[in-house]
Design an enzyme around this catalytic site. Structure first.
Site, PDB file in Angstrom:
ATOM      1  N   LYS A   1       0.551  -7.589  -1.496  1.00 41.22           N
ATOM      2  CA  LYS A   1      -0.625  -7.553  -0.612  1.00 41.22           C
ATOM      3  C   LYS A   1      -0.777  -8.771   0.293  1.00 41.22           C
ATOM      4  O   LYS A   1      -1.307  -8.679   1.391  1.00 41.22           O
ATOM      5  CB  LYS A   1      -1.896  -7.354  -1.435  1.00 41.22           C
ATOM      6  CG  LYS A   1      -2.069  -5.918  -1.920  1.00 41.22           C
ATOM      7  CD  LYS A   1      -3.446  -5.696  -2.494  1.00 41.22           C
ATOM      8  CE  LYS A   1      -3.683  -4.231  -2.812  1.00 41.22           C
ATOM      9  NZ  LYS A   1      -2.902  -3.758  -3.986  1.00 41.22           N
TER      10      LYS A   1
ATOM     11  N   GLU B   1     -13.031  -5.187   2.049  1.00 43.44           N
ATOM     12  CA  GLU B   1     -13.552  -4.366   0.961  1.00 43.44           C
ATOM     13  C   GLU B   1     -12.535  -4.455  -0.165  1.00 43.44           C
ATOM     14  O   GLU B   1     -11.361  -4.706   0.070  1.00 43.44           O
ATOM     15  CB  GLU B   1     -13.706  -2.916   1.419  1.00 43.44           C
ATOM     16  CG  GLU B   1     -12.434  -2.064   1.344  1.00 43.44           C
ATOM     17  CD  GLU B   1     -11.326  -2.500   2.300  1.00 43.44           C
ATOM     18  OE1 GLU B   1     -11.637  -3.085   3.354  1.00 43.44           O
ATOM     19  OE2 GLU B   1     -10.152  -2.262   1.974  1.00 43.44           O
TER      20      GLU B   1
ATOM     21  N   SER C   1       6.313  -3.688  -6.664  1.00 42.89           N
ATOM     22  CA  SER C   1       5.203  -4.132  -5.807  1.00 42.89           C
ATOM     23  C   SER C   1       4.334  -5.221  -6.422  1.00 42.89           C
ATOM     24  O   SER C   1       3.728  -6.015  -5.699  1.00 42.89           O
ATOM     25  CB  SER C   1       4.329  -2.937  -5.423  1.00 42.89           C
ATOM     26  OG  SER C   1       3.839  -2.285  -6.581  1.00 42.89           O
TER      27      SER C   1
END
Ligand SMILES: *Cc1c(COP(=O)(O)O)cnc(C)c1O
Length: 421
Positions: A108, A130, A397
């Site tokens: 991320k 968010e 990931s």
């Protein structure tokens, strides 16, 4: 919506198009994407697109981004041959692209670094985001701390209770975490609140979206900021094996880690691309997040894509044991890749994913995030049909530390309240 509706007939779209500003061809992947937002945000999205296109051409921006990816995120991430997993199946060679080794423990941050640099370029000093499970909130709070920007994260009150550890991480990093008390008090309500904030403070504020979703240009921008995963993978596979991989696998929530590793290979038809969605308790049950298996085209969070919805077109709550895949929609580029058949998408259940967490931990000494474990689980289906020479790459990931509460409870009956992440 009709049961047998094809993607050519989209019930939500005409209505929405009349209500909102319809962007035309630009910003679409095939028939998916667009800018389905309140009129007042259109100038902000146009401004963002203009600056983004400009930044793409700017050598200085490129250099700066790569500098931070190298010195802060820790890129390039390794390309690890998984020897015991490979021996376990006895067919094909399995590699992991190690996004779990990025700073903060997942892919991320590639995206938040890119978006925060763009925000500063645009002179915006107030960042909003968010978050559901808190992972995107942490990645955003991290880059805001690094660059000294104000950071406000909207989070559902229910999620704040379930993800206390991530809430405290964000606070420690200096973010103002705002509890959202409306609706189901989860991600979609937090997103509504973030959009409300953006509408109110659009001049001073940059909205960092956490996956390859949202109105144009976000899906494209998020993809481009993660494209480095595929670029590195391509070079590392050539170095290790002298050729491209035969299969590339990734889990798909909103779809950012998947599009990041896929994008480089889209035009290379000899590389088969496989996306794994979370089936929860089963793709044919009501406790699922299997958007392609069970969803139909509709509009969510500013773009047209596949969506879990009722016959009336109401968004359904998703379920997955992994919070990062627990999303009723999927990025519009994936919807297009699904419709064209370039990428095949398959569902994997909670149980299959948890088995893969254990298998991967014990055979490789890598505790994967439960999201990632969905992709790893698909090896059970894929590997028996392969030959010894096949090369399989999985986008690893994220790491599983954040999931230890869920993992403990699942395998060892430990009731650790704070991290169902
Ligand atoms: C958030 C997350 C995902 C899902 O998000 P995508 O945008 O689909 O990549 C997958 N894996 C990990 C480790 C995550 O934190």
């Amino acid at each position: 919506m009709q049961e047998n509706q094809s993607t050519a007939e989209i019930s939500t779209a005409p209505e929405t198009a009349a209500k909102y500003n319809f962007p035309g061809k630009n910003g679409y992947f095939g028939k998916f994407g667009g800018k389905f937002v309140p009129e007042i945000l259109i100038p902000a999205l146009d401004e963002l697109e203009q600056h983004y296109q400009h930044a793409l051409q700017d050598e200085q921006f490129k250099k700066e981004r790569l500098h931070h990816l190298r010195e802060y995120v820790g890129r390039p991430t390794p390309f690890t041959l998984c020897e015991r997993l490979t021996r376990h199946y006895g067919t094909g060679k399995i590699y992991f692209k190690r996004e779990d080794l990025c700073h903060t423990g997942a892919h991320k941050i590639n995206n938040t670094i890119g978006q925060v640099l763009l925000a500063m370029r645009m002179g915006k000093k107030r960042i909003i985001a968010e978050t559901g499970a808190g992972q995107h909130g942490v990645a955003t709070a991290t880059v805001c701390a690094k660059f000294g920007l104000e950071c406000i994260v909207y989070m559902g009150a229910e999620d704040m209770k379930r993800q206390k550890l991530n809430v405290d991480r964000m606070r420690l990093l200096g973010a103002d975490v705002r509890s959202v008390e409306s609706g189901s008090k989860t991600l979609k309500d937090a997103t509504n609140e973030a959009i409300r904030d953006w509408v109110t403070n659009v001049d001073s504020t940059f909205y960092i979206i956490g996956s390859a979703v949202g109105p144009h240009p976000y899906p494209q921008m998020v993809r481009d900021f993660h494209d480095v995963i595929g670029l590195e993978t391509e070079a590392q596979c050539i170095e290790a094996e002298g050729r491209d991989p035969d299969y590339v696998l990734a889990c798909v929530g909103g779809g950012s880690n998947a599009i990041g590793i896929f994008y480089r290979f889209i035009d290379k038809k000899h590389v088969r691309l496989i996306g794994i969605e979370a089936a929860g308790e089963g793709a044919d049950t009501n406790k699922t997040a299997a958007t392609f298996s069970k969803g139909k085209p509709g509009v969510l969070h500013g773009s047209l894509s596949y969506l879990l919805q009722t016959h009336q077109g109401q968004v359904e709550l998703a379920h997955s044991i992994s919070a990062g895949l627990d999303y009723p929609g999927v990025g519009p580029e994936h919807a297009h890749l699904y419709d064209t058949g370039r990428v095949s998408y398959h569902p994997v259940t909670d149980t299959q994913a948890m088995d893969a967490v254990k298998r991967c931990s014990m055979l490789e000494g890598i505790i994967p995030a439960i999201e990632t474990a969905h992709a790893i689980a698909w090896l059970e289906e894929l590997m028996p049909g392969l030959s010894k020479d096949d090369i399989v790459v999985i986008n690893c990931s994220g790491r599983g530390d954040k999931d230890m509460g869920t993992i403990s409870e699942y395998f060892y009956g430990n009731n650790q309240e704070e991290s169902k992440a």
